[in-house]
Design a protein around this motif. Structure first.
Motif, mmCIF file in Angstrom:
data_model
loop_
_atom_site.group_PDB
_atom_site.id
_atom_site.type_symbol
_atom_site.label_atom_id
_atom_site.label_comp_id
_atom_site.label_asym_id
_atom_site.label_seq_id
_atom_site.Cartn_x
_atom_site.Cartn_y
_atom_site.Cartn_z
ATOM 1 N N GLY A 1 0.345 -1.361 0.527
ATOM 2 C CA GLY A 1 -0.025 -0.148 -0.097
ATOM 3 C C GLY A 1 0.691 0.962 0.237
ATOM 4 N N PHE A 2 1.699 1.212 0.754
ATOM 5 C CA PHE A 2 3.335 2.565 1.011
ATOM 6 C C PHE A 2 3.329 2.766 -0.510
ATOM 7 C CE2 PHE A 2 6.860 4.105 1.248
ATOM 8 C CZ PHE A 2 7.278 4.873 1.788
ATOM 9 N N ARG A 3 3.986 1.702 -1.180
ATOM 10 C CA ARG A 3 3.802 1.694 -2.500
ATOM 11 C C ARG A 3 3.543 2.757 -3.662
ATOM 12 N NH1 ARG A 3 9.481 -0.661 -3.526
ATOM 13 N NH2 ARG A 3 10.002 -1.942 -1.717
ATOM 14 N N THR A 4 2.311 1.835 -3.656
ATOM 15 C CA THR A 4 0.951 2.133 -4.264
ATOM 16 C C THR A 4 0.791 3.738 -4.031
ATOM 17 O OG1 THR A 4 0.514 0.543 -4.872
ATOM 18 C CG2 THR A 4 -1.104 2.569 -5.308
ATOM 19 N N VAL A 5 0.970 4.370 -2.982
ATOM 20 C CA VAL A 5 0.518 5.927 -2.404
ATOM 21 C C VAL A 5 1.979 6.746 -2.731
ATOM 22 C CG1 VAL A 5 0.619 7.597 -0.432
ATOM 23 C CG2 VAL A 5 -0.691 5.325 -0.114
ATOM 24 N N ALA A 6 3.032 6.298 -3.146
ATOM 25 C CA ALA A 6 4.124 7.141 -3.284
ATOM 26 C C ALA A 6 4.271 6.809 -4.645
ATOM 27 C CB ALA A 6 5.324 6.512 -3.120
ATOM 28 N N ALA A 7 4.055 5.483 -5.346
ATOM 29 C CA ALA A 7 3.963 5.588 -6.677
ATOM 30 C C ALA A 7 2.412 7.225 -7.359
ATOM 31 C CB ALA A 7 3.512 4.720 -7.111
ATOM 32 N N ALA A 8 1.656 7.052 -6.443
ATOM 33 C CA ALA A 8 0.535 7.952 -6.997
ATOM 34 C C ALA A 8 1.191 9.300 -7.389
ATOM 35 C CB ALA A 8 -0.719 7.635 -6.628
ATOM 36 N N ARG B 1 -3.398 4.125 7.490
ATOM 37 C CA ARG B 1 -4.987 3.420 8.189
ATOM 38 C C ARG B 1 -5.873 3.726 6.715
ATOM 39 N NH1 ARG B 1 -6.889 2.029 12.570
ATOM 40 N NH2 ARG B 1 -8.778 2.900 12.216
ATOM 41 N N ILE B 2 -4.886 3.616 5.449
ATOM 42 C CA ILE B 2 -5.077 3.517 4.137
ATOM 43 C C ILE B 2 -4.981 2.375 3.810
ATOM 44 C CG2 ILE B 2 -4.594 4.273 1.715
ATOM 45 C CD1 ILE B 2 -3.777 6.922 2.025
ATOM 46 N N SER B 3 -6.602 1.310 3.278
ATOM 47 C CA SER B 3 -6.160 0.050 2.747
ATOM 48 C C SER B 3 -7.055 -0.059 1.310
ATOM 49 C CB SER B 3 -6.519 -0.032 3.515
ATOM 50 O OG SER B 3 -8.229 -0.600 3.283
ATOM 51 N N THR C 1 -14.344 5.059 4.849
ATOM 52 C CA THR C 1 -15.589 5.468 3.609
ATOM 53 C C THR C 1 -14.116 5.754 2.547
ATOM 54 O OG1 THR C 1 -13.766 7.591 4.189
ATOM 55 C CG2 THR C 1 -16.202 7.625 5.311
ATOM 56 N N ARG C 2 -14.815 5.578 1.618
ATOM 57 C CA ARG C 2 -14.502 5.527 -0.125
ATOM 58 C C ARG C 2 -13.676 6.561 -0.520
ATOM 59 N NH1 ARG C 2 -13.945 0.666 -2.786
ATOM 60 N NH2 ARG C 2 -14.903 -1.291 -2.684
ATOM 61 N N ARG C 3 -12.206 7.097 -0.907
ATOM 62 C CA ARG C 3 -12.281 8.283 -1.112
ATOM 63 C C ARG C 3 -11.208 8.190 -2.252
ATOM 64 N NH1 ARG C 3 -11.304 11.767 2.932
ATOM 65 N NH2 ARG C 3 -12.712 11.380 4.761
ATOM 66 N N THR C 4 -11.323 8.910 -3.119
ATOM 67 C CA THR C 4 -10.191 9.427 -4.762
ATOM 68 C C THR C 4 -10.019 10.733 -3.945
ATOM 69 O OG1 THR C 4 -12.111 8.395 -5.669
ATOM 70 C CG2 THR C 4 -10.555 10.108 -7.370
ATOM 71 N N TYR D 1 -10.419 4.210 3.342
ATOM 72 C CA TYR D 1 -9.962 4.530 5.131
ATOM 73 C C TYR D 1 -10.644 4.800 6.084
ATOM 74 C CZ TYR D 1 -6.870 8.508 7.325
ATOM 75 O OH TYR D 1 -6.411 9.043 7.659
ATOM 76 N N ARG D 2 -10.057 3.986 6.634
ATOM 77 C CA ARG D 2 -10.680 3.656 8.750
ATOM 78 C C ARG D 2 -10.296 4.959 9.261
ATOM 79 N NH1 ARG D 2 -14.008 0.539 10.221
ATOM 80 N NH2 ARG D 2 -13.790 -1.483 8.490
ATOM 81 N N ALA D 3 -10.973 6.298 9.521
ATOM 82 C CA ALA D 3 -10.202 6.992 10.563
ATOM 83 C C ALA D 3 -10.564 6.999 12.131
ATOM 84 C CB ALA D 3 -12.071 8.089 10.105
ATOM 85 N N ARG D 4 -9.226 6.850 12.427
ATOM 86 C CA ARG D 4 -9.070 6.793 13.943
ATOM 87 C C ARG D 4 -9.657 7.111 14.381
ATOM 88 N NH1 ARG D 4 -4.382 7.117 12.910
ATOM 89 N NH2 ARG D 4 -4.064 4.434 12.752
ATOM 90 N N SER D 5 -10.226 8.542 15.171
ATOM 91 C CA SER D 5 -11.168 8.802 15.692
ATOM 92 C C SER D 5 -12.080 8.515 15.756
ATOM 93 C CB SER D 5 -11.206 10.355 15.205
ATOM 94 O OG SER D 5 -11.962 10.763 14.174
#
Length: 322
Positions: A143-150, A205-207, A170-173, A161-165
């Motif tokens: 997941g980290f590599r995908t985020v970094a690539a983006a 928290r990103i999946s 939720t789904r995010r774009t 994304y699962r909010a810690r609080s």
């Protein structure tokens, strides 16, 4: 002059010389013995494939045809630069929870090899560099590599994304803007396409992260810094005001040397205490850092922040009165 510096200097001498250079001159310029000069010549020729020609009587030089094109191969740094690079690599690999270890492994082996060669030993003592992670959260490497690539390829990113609080998923774009490493954890600063605003997401928290075909929207650095770095903490936003905290004379010796915010204002008071002023938006992170100092810190203003601190202290005290 250490070996790496001598080899670099030797290369420059031979590169600049139109005529053969005697071993005696090399000894003088490199500050080494005759035997060391010969060993360095042999290393430059045999290990680094330099086009050296000549002998001990006439002198040595680079072959006229190949010398112009030859340069020292690969990573060639001074020992001080290698030490700093090695320490930085260890910091990234260890505080990243191992997420960067695979990507940095080839670089680490190259650095360790150069250091060992410089020191004349078989293996560099890696245990001499110690980095202790503090409260870092575990990351999914894929997941980290995908985020970094983006972020680097400037493409939109979709994820859950699962909010810690709230623990709400939720789904995010988003249009990724930059990765931020803050307090041993990674965050994604991005433009939320659905919310229509800048947000910071904790990468752990990103999946189900996936690269999208759409190009990422670019937000200027000035706007990013204004929104995400203008107030205290990682989830800052536009500042609501300034907090004034006074630290005891004992704590002042530490706080005066700390960087709480790029726009902070600090001064010693006449009684040895230290007054610190920082802009803030969300109060939670600031309150946690102030309460970390316990009785050695007092929020003076604003009143609402002072009252929040009092409430937190009262709740904490209640836990010990049962």
């Amino acid at each position: 002059m250490d070996k790496i510096e001598r080899i670099t200097a030797l290369h420059r001498i031979l590169k600049a010389s139109r005529y053969p250079v005697t071993v005696k001159r090399l000894q003088e310029e490199l500050g080494c013995s005759r035997a060391t000069a010969y060993r360095d010549l042999a290393y430059l020729r045999d290990a680094l494939m330099a086009p050296i020609e000549g002998d001990g009587e006439a002198g040595f030089r680079y072959n006229a045809a190949e010398g112009e094109r030859f340069e020292l191969p690969g990573l060639w740094l001074s020992s001080e630069e290698l030490y700093a690079l090695l320490a930085s690599q260890q910091l990234l690999a260890r505080t990243g929870g191992g997420v960067l270890s695979t990507a940095l492994a080839p670089l680490q082996k190259r650095i360790e090899g150069l250091l060992a060669d410089h020191a004349g030993i078989d293996q560099w003592p890696m245990d001499r560099v110690r980095v202790i992670p503090h409260r870092g959260r575990k990351l999914d490497e894929t997941g980290f590599r995908t985020v970094a690539a983006a972020v680097l390829e400037r493409r939109q990113l979709g994820f859950e994304y699962r909010a810690r609080s709230t623990d709400e998923k939720t789904r995010r774009t988003v249009s990724p803007q930059r990765l931020t490493h803050y307090r041993d954890n990674w965050y994604l600063d991005a433009w939320d396409e659905d919310k229509g605003g800048l947000r910071s997401f904790s990468v752990d928290r990103i999946s189900a992260a996936r690269l999208l075909d759409e190009a990422a929207r670019d937000i200027g650095s000035e706007e990013l810094n204004q929104h995400l770095a203008s107030s205290y903490g990682i989830f800052s936003g536009e500042p609501k005001g300034w907090a004034t905290i006074v630290f005891s004379a004992k704590a002042a010796r530490w706080v005066a040397d700390e960087q709480w915010h790029s726009k902070q204002q600090g001064r010693f008071l006449s009684d040895g205490r230290y007054e610190l002023k920082v802009p803030y938006s969300a109060s939670r992170e600031l309150l946690m850092d102030v309460l970390h100092y316990g009785a050695d810190a007092e929020i003076v203003e604003p009143t609402v922040l002072r009252e929040q601190a009092k409430s937190l202290l009262a709740l904490a005290l209640a836990n010990y009165e049962r």
